[in-house]
Every structure is written in C-alpha cells, then in structure tokens.
Design a protein around this motif. Structure first.
Motif, PDB file in Angstrom:
ATOM      1  N   VAL A 148      -4.699  -0.092  10.304  1.00  0.00           N
ATOM      2  CA  VAL A 148      -4.577  -1.625  10.350  1.00  0.00           C
ATOM      3  C   VAL A 148      -3.619  -1.796  11.613  1.00  0.00           C
ATOM      4  O   VAL A 148      -3.847  -2.973  12.487  1.00  0.00           O
ATOM      5  CB  VAL A 148      -3.855  -2.265   9.195  1.00  0.00           C
ATOM      6  CG1 VAL A 148      -3.226  -3.679   9.310  1.00  0.00           C
ATOM      7  CG2 VAL A 148      -5.123  -2.055   8.015  1.00  0.00           C
ATOM      8  N   GLY A 164       2.504  -0.066   6.062  1.00  0.00           N
ATOM      9  CA  GLY A 164       3.049  -0.820   5.163  1.00  0.00           C
ATOM     10  C   GLY A 164       2.387  -1.954   4.626  1.00  0.00           C
ATOM     11  O   GLY A 164       3.011  -3.189   4.611  1.00  0.00           O
ATOM     12  N   CYS A 165       1.067  -2.042   4.560  1.00  0.00           N
ATOM     13  CA  CYS A 165       0.315  -3.412   4.312  1.00  0.00           C
ATOM     14  C   CYS A 165       0.564  -3.986   3.029  1.00  0.00           C
ATOM     15  O   CYS A 165       0.743  -3.101   1.965  1.00  0.00           O
ATOM     16  CB  CYS A 165      -1.251  -2.902   4.517  1.00  0.00           C
ATOM     17  SG  CYS A 165      -1.486  -2.296   6.155  1.00  0.00           S
ATOM     18  N   TYR A 205       0.148   4.344   1.037  1.00  0.00           N
ATOM     19  CA  TYR A 205      -0.184   5.231   1.893  1.00  0.00           C
ATOM     20  C   TYR A 205       0.398   5.474   3.045  1.00  0.00           C
ATOM     21  O   TYR A 205       1.513   5.938   3.329  1.00  0.00           O
ATOM     22  CB  TYR A 205      -1.757   5.157   2.318  1.00  0.00           C
ATOM     23  CG  TYR A 205      -2.779   5.358   1.246  1.00  0.00           C
ATOM     24  CD1 TYR A 205      -2.480   6.798   0.424  1.00  0.00           C
ATOM     25  CD2 TYR A 205      -3.730   4.621   0.583  1.00  0.00           C
ATOM     26  CE1 TYR A 205      -3.553   6.956  -0.787  1.00  0.00           C
ATOM     27  CE2 TYR A 205      -4.491   4.981  -0.394  1.00  0.00           C
ATOM     28  CZ  TYR A 205      -4.278   6.145  -1.249  1.00  0.00           C
ATOM     29  OH  TYR A 205      -5.222   6.342  -2.124  1.00  0.00           O
ATOM     30  N   CYS A 206       0.138   4.790   4.216  1.00  0.00           N
ATOM     31  CA  CYS A 206       0.894   4.900   5.608  1.00  0.00           C
ATOM     32  C   CYS A 206       2.061   4.140   5.922  1.00  0.00           C
ATOM     33  O   CYS A 206       2.367   3.132   5.390  1.00  0.00           O
ATOM     34  CB  CYS A 206      -0.146   5.267   6.641  1.00  0.00           C
ATOM     35  SG  CYS A 206      -0.630   3.689   7.454  1.00  0.00           S
ATOM     36  N   CYS A 231       0.663  -1.202  -0.076  1.00  0.00           N
ATOM     37  CA  CYS A 231       0.124   0.201  -0.074  1.00  0.00           C
ATOM     38  C   CYS A 231       0.960   1.242  -0.181  1.00  0.00           C
ATOM     39  O   CYS A 231       1.804   1.328   0.884  1.00  0.00           O
ATOM     40  CB  CYS A 231      -0.782  -0.069   1.124  1.00  0.00           C
ATOM     41  SG  CYS A 231      -1.780   1.434   1.461  1.00  0.00           S
ATOM     42  N   CYS A 242      -7.344  -0.931   5.403  1.00  0.00           N
ATOM     43  CA  CYS A 242      -8.218  -0.100   5.791  1.00  0.00           C
ATOM     44  C   CYS A 242      -9.043   0.493   4.480  1.00  0.00           C
ATOM     45  O   CYS A 242      -8.738   0.016   3.532  1.00  0.00           O
ATOM     46  CB  CYS A 242      -7.629   1.075   6.739  1.00  0.00           C
ATOM     47  SG  CYS A 242      -6.774   2.283   5.353  1.00  0.00           S
TER      48      CYS A 242
HETATM   49 FE1  SF4 Z   1      -2.548   1.351   3.676  1.00  0.00          FE
HETATM   50 FE2  SF4 Z   1      -2.307  -0.428   5.662  1.00  0.00          FE
HETATM   51 FE3  SF4 Z   1      -1.949   2.332   5.969  1.00  0.00          FE
HETATM   52 FE4  SF4 Z   1      -4.592   1.534   5.470  1.00  0.00          FE
HETATM   53  S1  SF4 Z   1      -3.236   0.913   7.352  1.00  0.00           S
HETATM   54  S2  SF4 Z   1      -3.456   3.125   4.558  1.00  0.00           S
HETATM   55  S3  SF4 Z   1      -4.278  -0.119   4.168  1.00  0.00           S
HETATM   56  S4  SF4 Z   1      -0.675   0.804   4.680  1.00  0.00           S
END
Ligand code: SF4
Length: 692
Positions: free
Chosen positions: A170, A11-12, A7-8, A5, A40
């Motif tokens: 997550v 690191g999913c 985004y945050c 992923c 998420c």
């Molecule tokens: Fe992506 Fe996981 Fe962060 Fe959600 S929690 S933004 S799925 S890395």
C-alpha cells in the motif's frame, strides 16, 4: 468496526463487518491516514484467516490438556524454580512484532523490573534493530523523522534494499499514485535484484550486495565537492570532520568499482540527490539485514544530515518497519538493549524507571539479543524461555541449531494462536493466545502512528490476551500489586504516563498527552503520530523541523564510514544467496499459508537464478535443485530471472517445515550479525547449487 491490519509496518486501517465468529467482510478504512481505503491482497484476505482450524484452544502441560489455572501455576513455578536455583539471567522472553504494545509493555516490565534481567528480545531484532542503532547514533533517539505524506511531497524518492511493491504494497501504491500525479518526481531503486519495485524506477542501481554504505559514503564526499552541503545545518551537527575525512577516500571511480556499477549510474544518483531539496530515502531489510546494517543506516542518514534534507516536507531518512508493531516494541523497551519509553541502560534511566514502577529490582545491563539468546539456550546458560507469537525454529538463522537448542532447554513455554508450529513442537507448556480480531490494543506503524487493533470476534476456547497471561504469571510470582490490570486501557495509560515521567523534552518518545484517556477514549482512539504531549496535543507528522536533536547538546552526529567485511563466496560455495518475501505471503506462512487464494501467486518454494547461470549449472526452469550452504541444504523449484545479477540466487524466506520438510531457507543462513545491532545478516549467504 475499525481496526488495523496485522501484517506489515504500513499499518493500514481496516473496516470489518463480522459474519459470525469465523468470517468477516473486510475493506480498507477510508479515513485511516496510512492507507485511505487501500488494502493489499494480504489485507483484503484477512476475513479468511479467522477460521478456528488449527487453533490452540486450551492450555497444555507436557502435552496434556490442563486448566488455565494449572498452566499458569506451572509456568510461574517453573520460572521461580529456575530463578531461585540459577538466578534471573537463566530465564528469557522472546517476543514478536505481532504483539500489541500493551502485551509488550507487560512482558518488558515483568522481565526488567521484577525478574531483574534484561533477557527479553524479539523477532523485531531480525527486522529493524540496525535502524534503531542508526537513528540513536545520529539523532540521539530512536526517532523516525518522516511520514507517509512525504511520498506526495518529495521530488526524489530513493528506495534502498526494499521491494516495497511486494513487502509494503500500500505504501508502494501511494508512491505509484504520487508519480502518476507528478511524473517529474524521480524514483531511484538501489537493489542488487530487479524487483517489482523497479517498475516505478527512473534509475535502478543493481549494486553489489552489501555495498550500500560505500555508495552513500561516496555521496557524502560528493556533497562536499559539489556544493551540496547545507551550511546552515552545520551549526546543528557534531563529529562532521571525521566523517568527511573517512568519506574522502571514496571518490567516484573507487565507489563505482566497489559497488560494481558504471560511474555514470553513480553520478546520476548523486547528482539527483544533490540538486533536489526534497529527497526521501526509504529503506528496509536489504540495508538492515547485513553485517554492516547499522553502518549502512548511518551512511544514509549522514547524507541527509549534511545536505539538510531532514525535518522538511518530502525530505528525510525513512526506515520502513517490517512488522505491524515493531515500532511499538521499540517504544516499550521490547529489545534486550533498551529500556521502556526509549530509556537507556545508564544509572539515571534505570533509577528513573525503578522509581516509576516501584519495582523490587531493575536490570542494569543489556540482556541477550536474539542470536545470543538462542546461543545461551544451547550452552545451557538460559534454562527457561517463554516464546510469544513467533516461530524462531523457522525464522532464525541456522534454524537447525535453534531447534536443537530448544530441544535441550529444560523449560520452553510457548504462547501462540496455533496448536502446531515448528516451535510449539518443543514446548513444555502451551498457552493459548488471542489472535487478530479477538484481541484489543494498540500498534505503531513505520511513520510513528499509533492505531487501535480492536476485537470483533469472540475468544475461542480458553484463549487469552498475551498481556493477561503475563500479568497472571507475574501475580503468581508475587507481584500482584504491579500487575493487577483488568483492561488493556489501564496498561496503555501507564505506558503513556511513563513516557512523560521526568522526561522534560529529553526523550523523543512522549505520549503523555494520552495518559489521561478514559477507557472509552482509548477504545475510540483515532490514529495519531507521536509525540503526543503539551507541545503536540494532536500528534506530530515530522520530527526535527526545528533542527534540535536528542543528544545532550541538541546536535545530530555524523558517523565516520568504516568498511566492513561482507559475506563472500568461495570455491566450495561460489554463489551468493539473497532471501526475501513473495507478494502474498507473510513471515513463516502460519496465517497466510492457510488462505487458498494467497497460495495462487506462488504455491511452492523456489530458487531463482540468472538464465545464464542456469545453463552453466544445468538447471532448466521447473526442475528441482538442491541449494547447500555450510549449514545445511534445501530443495526448491528452479525459476529463471534475468533481473538477478550473475552469480546470485534468490530464495523466498517463508516456507516452514509444516508446508515443506526441506525448504526452510533460514537453515542455510549463518548466524552472523551486525556487531552494533545484533541483527543477523539474513540477506547474504554463500551457497552452491546442483540439480536434485
Ligand atoms: Fe496490511 Fe497494508 Fe501491509 Fe497490506 S500493505 S499487509 S493491507 S498493512
């Protein structure tokens, strides 16, 4: 196809089934150790961000479409002319935690080893630079000791300045599950606001903003007075006495008064910390984005070190990174005050790096950190800036001043996926970059886990990887031999080899065990936590279990607490404004703002204030208000929130000018920084509010 992923910093892992070039089915990767299948709402909507609407597809010079070759020539010629006329310090790069490690590596090599300046900084400066300073001062290395598995092993979890429920969802879900399985696990949330994260809390300390380090300085003293010192640990610590002397000033009554808490609340926290062996402290922007950000970090780490709660399962000081690859940027020296592979600006490291790169020069002094970099552009000292994958005209404090600086800058190069951002409006040269799903490389998450981002969609238009754009410009500047890569795996191998080069166990970051990966091996690389070397061929979950640290004497350092002046209100600006995230948006909304279902949770900028303050200021819920600081004003919809302290406001950070002309909150925030880290204090601004 498995990827990560974007985004945050959780690191999913993401499993993707492409459906044409503009859509994909997305699910959590069941095998990825960061999320074990969970995603998420932002991650689950990634398949809806692949549309090509609004993409920057072709290069432009002075707003005219040109060939890629012409744009690269213009970039190289522009940089060369400015360097020849004004020297290497007149150019700068400003990158992003969205860049992949391979991109970051190339940018850093070009600037520090071949242009010969260190003016490469990144939006990660706004996110975790204070944590870098905290770890380096304490451990001698920018090394996060913990891992997500510690969530399931801790007896006490403390979240400081972190609304993980929304910012790291997550990770938060993992904590929720751990608490369901072991209800005796205690969760403490330390945050001025009652956030969604407090739903999990056994204890919420709604302390005065900016008083975190006092709370932890008092804890250090409490540990001494209440049998909380790990005496076996003392042999592994240095500078203990000055820290204890400074902490002695902070007894319970003084701490409670300073933090605006009841003494019983403070004692409950300190007792839980002291009496439990497995204590995990997680922190995020509320700690880092402060004028005392670095000292806040060290106050937390001090308490863990003195009590021996580090390097053990379920124990340690764990900074959560905001961005997907903030950590990767730290590894390759993507910050202006550090060199690649965790090397520093000293003669030995500079010489070592120049030997490895066989470069014509090497930067020997730290460069300009983010706020100083844009100040230098405004003054005219920096005359060319290349901005990669970020939107500083919205995200930097005093946003209006950033826009004015860019408008004055003789050469602004922007490489991005989007054609129109608040920042690209100032570009002389626009270079189309690949986005998530199109580019190939690695990222590192908060627990030091390196994961692959893999390409599954075709490159649109003339868009290219950032590393390729940088390498092409480097070649045109005359550095072809050092920038001749044709595949990102080659860059990764060089980066891995550098991490082990003349290391001898002196630097924490060492992935030399991955330096021999074949292209196929790199492509199939499974998520792994550094260090990866002869000692840890399969990676390493926790650092410092042997209590050996990276200062030359092998000991960790305690830092004496020094009280810092925080932002205060005054008669003209009597309210304290806090900024932060909403659940379903990411940064300046350039990607999540394009997904309709992500707008449903919160579809317009708002200002939240306590219901009694709302009465006092004549602001019914749903009306519009004007929020003003000494730097400007914004408008936002009023909401009431009894989870806020009296006299404090909350405004989300996301809205860019494309969505809402007059709601960019960072226009209001002063460019005050932590002096040690250069991280801006985005969390605290004195404002006033009135009905519109
Ligand atoms: Fe992506 Fe996981 Fe962060 Fe959600 S929690 S933004 S799925 S890395």
């Amino acid at each position: 196809m498995k990827t990560t992923c974007p985004y945050c910093g959780v690191g999913c892992g993401v499993s993707v089934t492409p459906q044409g070039d503009e859509q994909a089915q997305v699910a959590g990767d069941l095998q990825h150790p960061a999320n074990f299948g969970r995603l998420c709402v932002k991650g689950a909507a990634l398949g809806e961000t692949l549309k090509k609407d609004g993409r920057l597809l072709y290069p432009q010079v002075n707003q005219q479409r040109v060939s890629m070759d012409a744009a690269l020539e213009a970039t190289a010629n522009g940089l060369r002319e400015i360097i020849e006329q004004h020297g290497p310090q007149a150019v700068a790069f400003y990158g992003s935690g969205q860049l992949l490690t391979e991109d970051y590596y190339v940018a850093n090599k070009l600037m520090k080893g071949f242009i010969g300046a260190a003016n490469i900084d990144t939006n990660s400066r706004l996110c975790m630079a204070s944590a870098v300073v905290g770890y380096k001062r304490a451990f001698g290395a920018d090394a996060v000791p913990c891992c997500y598995e510690d969530f399931e092993r801790a007896d006490v979890v403390i979240l400081v300045g972190s609304n993980a429920a929304w910012a790291h969802p997550v990770a938060y879900q993992r904590l929720v599950k751990a608490k369901q399985q072991r209800p005796e696990m205690q969760v403490i949330v330390i945050d001025p606001r009652r956030t969604a994260t407090c739903d999990l809390a056994d204890l919420h300390l709604a302390l005065r903003p900016g008083s975190d380090s006092v709370l932890f300085a008092g804890l250090l003293n409490w540990l001494v007075e209440n049998n909380g010192v790990d005496t076996r640990m003392l042999a592994h610590l240095a500078d203990v006495e000055p820290a204890l002397l400074a902490a002695r000033e902070w007894d319970l009554a003084r701490v409670a008064a300073h933090c605006d808490l009841e003494p019983e609340q403070v004692t409950a926290f300190w007792q839980l910390f002291t009496s439990s062996q497995r204590v995990l402290t997680l922190w995020c922007m509320g700690v880092n984005q402060s004028v005392s950000g670095s000292d806040n970090n060290n106050a937390i780490i001090n308490a863990h070190l003195l009590s021996g709660k580090v390097g053990l399962p379920g124990s340690g000081p764990f900074s959560l990174t905001g961005q997907p690859n903030a950590m990767g940027g730290r590894e390759v020296g993507g910050l202006a005050n550090q060199l690649a592979a965790h090397m520093n600006f000293n003669d030995a490291d500079c010489d070592r790096l120049q030997r490895f790169w066989q470069s014509p020069t090497i930067a020997r002094q730290p460069g300009l950190t983010a706020v100083k970099l844009f100040d230098a552009i405004e003054r005219g000292d920096v005359k060319a800036v290349w901005i990669m994958g970020t939107n500083p005209a919205v995200s930097m404090p005093e946003g209006n001043r950033i826009a004015q600086a860019l408008a004055k800058c003789p050469l602004v190069i922007v490489s991005d996926v989007l054609a129109q951002t608040d920042t690209s409006a100032f570009a002389d040269i626009l270079l189309p970059a690949l986005g998530w799903g199109e580019k190939n490389g690695t990222v590192t998450n908060s627990e030091r886990r390196i994961s692959r981002q893999r390409a599954f969609a075709a490159a649109p238009g003339d868009a290219k990887p950032d590393w390729w754009l940088l390498a092409q410009v480097a070649q045109r500047l005359g550095f072809a031999a050092a920038f001749g890569w044709t595949h990102p795996a080659q860059i990764f191998r060089e980066h891995a080899a550098l991490s082990g080069f003349e290391n001898h166990g002196q630097r924490a970051f060492d992935i030399s065990g991955l330096a021999q990966l074949s292209d196929d091996g790199w492509d199939k690389l499974r998520p792994i936590q550094w260090p990866v070397n002869a000692q840890h061929p399969d990676g390493c979950a926790r650092l410092f279990s042997d209590r050996r640290f990276f200062h030359p004497d092998g000991k960790a350092r305690l830092l004496p607490f020094a009280e810092t002046k925080t932002v205060t209100v005054n008669r003209d600006y009597p309210l304290l404004m806090n900024t932060g995230r909403v659940r379903d948006q990411w940064h300046t909304m350039t990607r999540t703002g394009a997904v309709p279902r992500l707008m449903q949770h919160c579809d317009e900028p708002f200002v939240a204030l306590h219901p009694q303050d709302a009465i006092a200021y004549g602001l019914p819920a749903g009306t519009l208000a004007r929020v003003q600081s000494v730097h400007g004003w914004i408008t936002a919809r009023v909401t009431h929130d009894s989870g806020l302290r009296r006299g404090e406001l909350f405004v989300p950070m996301h809205w860019n000018r494309q969505f809402s002309q007059q709601s960019n909150v960072d226009m209001l925030v002063a460019a005050l920084c932590c002096p040690a880290s250069g991280q801006p204090a985005l969390k605290q601004t004195a404002v006033r509010i009135q009905p519109l």
